[in-house]
Enzyme design. Structure first.
Site, PDB file in Angstrom:
ATOM      1  N   LYS A 169       0.890  -1.504   0.003  1.00 36.41           N
ATOM      2  CA  LYS A 169      -0.126   0.083  -0.019  1.00 36.41           C
ATOM      3  C   LYS A 169       0.856   1.195  -0.139  1.00 36.41           C
ATOM      4  CE  LYS A 169      -4.321  -1.909   1.552  1.00 36.41           C
ATOM      5  NZ  LYS A 169      -5.475  -1.946   2.712  1.00 36.41           N
ATOM      6  N   ARG A 195      -2.974  -9.903   5.873  1.00 37.70           N
ATOM      7  CA  ARG A 195      -3.624 -10.137   4.401  1.00 37.70           C
ATOM      8  C   ARG A 195      -2.374  -9.721   3.501  1.00 37.70           C
ATOM      9  NH1 ARG A 195      -5.909  -6.941   0.691  1.00 37.70           N
ATOM     10  NH2 ARG A 195      -7.337  -7.514  -0.565  1.00 37.70           N
TER      11      ARG A 195
END
Ligand code: 8Y7
Length: 286
Positions: free
Chosen positions: A232, A266
């Site tokens: 991210k 995740r």
């Protein structure tokens, strides 16, 4: 705190952290989805055999969950129709359910997709909108699937505009608490729930790192914590690296989350994330 998650027919032991591998069936290069494109198709279509092979690799590398999503929730992403989402997700859920012993998570906010994915073998509903769409709460409650409630400020199209919190950690915790209550009121047993602060969803880089640093204050919610920071922008901001060069930074962030109490990581990169989990466990056991 030690948890056992009830997910469909499974009881998943979370006394040691586990990994959720990401299998995106969107044409989004960020998520590897483009690599699963069926050759020779004008419109994007998922190659089910490639998706299955990818899931098989993740399982062999140690993933306990595989998260399948057909709607891109990246900032500014275009919405997809229900039919499009179904056509991307359901064949992949079916193929994995038929062939692999792994807990299938479906990343969706749409009740029709939830229902069909669960019927096809999904055992976890991962909704970045925390079951706020019409009928989503009811649909998820009526299934036996586990539910991941994620925090998001705003909506994917606009969530990175006008981001505001007076206390990001307290606000995330309070919102998650309300969504937990909504689930319990709808008849969901708390052994089916996970919570997630939603890194990158209506948060600045600073907010994301504050949440990571104070992750353990979400333990008071009394549920297992799932976190997703893999590749991210917070990792890009800290390292100055492009998307395809964020593995080491993502694993470092996962390691910090593990230290602060995360139960499920995740990740796009299961093998490397499992090594971080193994090192964390060895450290804990010393
Ligand atoms: C997350 C997620 C995404 C996350 C949970 C990406 C679907 C963006 N991020 N679900 N989904 N938590 N629970 O970078 O952080 O994978 S999509």
């Amino acid at each position: 705190m030690s948890f056992t998650l009830k997910a469909g027919a499974r009881q998943i032991d979370l006394s040691r952290p586990v990994c959720m591998g990401i299998l995106n069936t969107t044409p989004d290069s960020f998520s590897d989805g483009a690599q699963l494109a069926r050759a020779g198709c004008e419109r994007f279509a998922v190659d089910v055999n490639l998706a299955l092979a990818r899931a098989e690799t993740m399982l062999a590398e140690g993933a306990v969950f595989v998260d399948i999503g057909g709607e891109s929730t990246r900032p500014g992403a275009e919405p997809v129709s229900v039919d499009e989402e179904l056509s991307r997700v359901i064949p992949v859920v079916e193929a994995i359910h038929r062939n692999l012993d792994i807990c299938i998570s479906v990343d969706t906010s749409n009740p029709t997709v939830m229902r069909e994915a669960v019927a096809a073998g999904a055992e976890l509903i991962n909704d970045v909108r925390a079951l706020t769409r019409d009928d989503a709460l009811q649909t998820a409650a009526e299934s036996r699937a586990a539910i991941c409630l994620m925090h998001m400020q705003g909506q994917p199209q606009t969530m990175q505009q006008n981001v505001r919190y007076s206390d990001v950690v307290a606000e995330v915790r309070d919102t998650l608490q309300q969504r937990i209550k909504a689930c319990l009121d709808a008849g969901v047993d708390n052994s089916r729930l996970l919570v997630d602060p939603g890194f990158g969803f209506g948060k600045t880089v600073q907010h994301n790192f504050q949440l990571l640093k104070q992750l353990s204050s979400l333990r008071s919610l009394g549920l297992p914590l799932l976190v997703g920071m893999s590749r991210k922008s917070m990792i890009g901001a800290a390292t100055g690296r492009d998307l395809d060069q964020r593995l080491a930074g993502s694993v470092a962030a996962a390691s910090l989350a593990l230290h602060n109490g995360a139960h499920v990581i995740r990740s796009h990169d299961v093998a490397a994330t499992m090594d971080a989990i193994r090192v964390h466990c060895a450290y804990q056991d010393a």
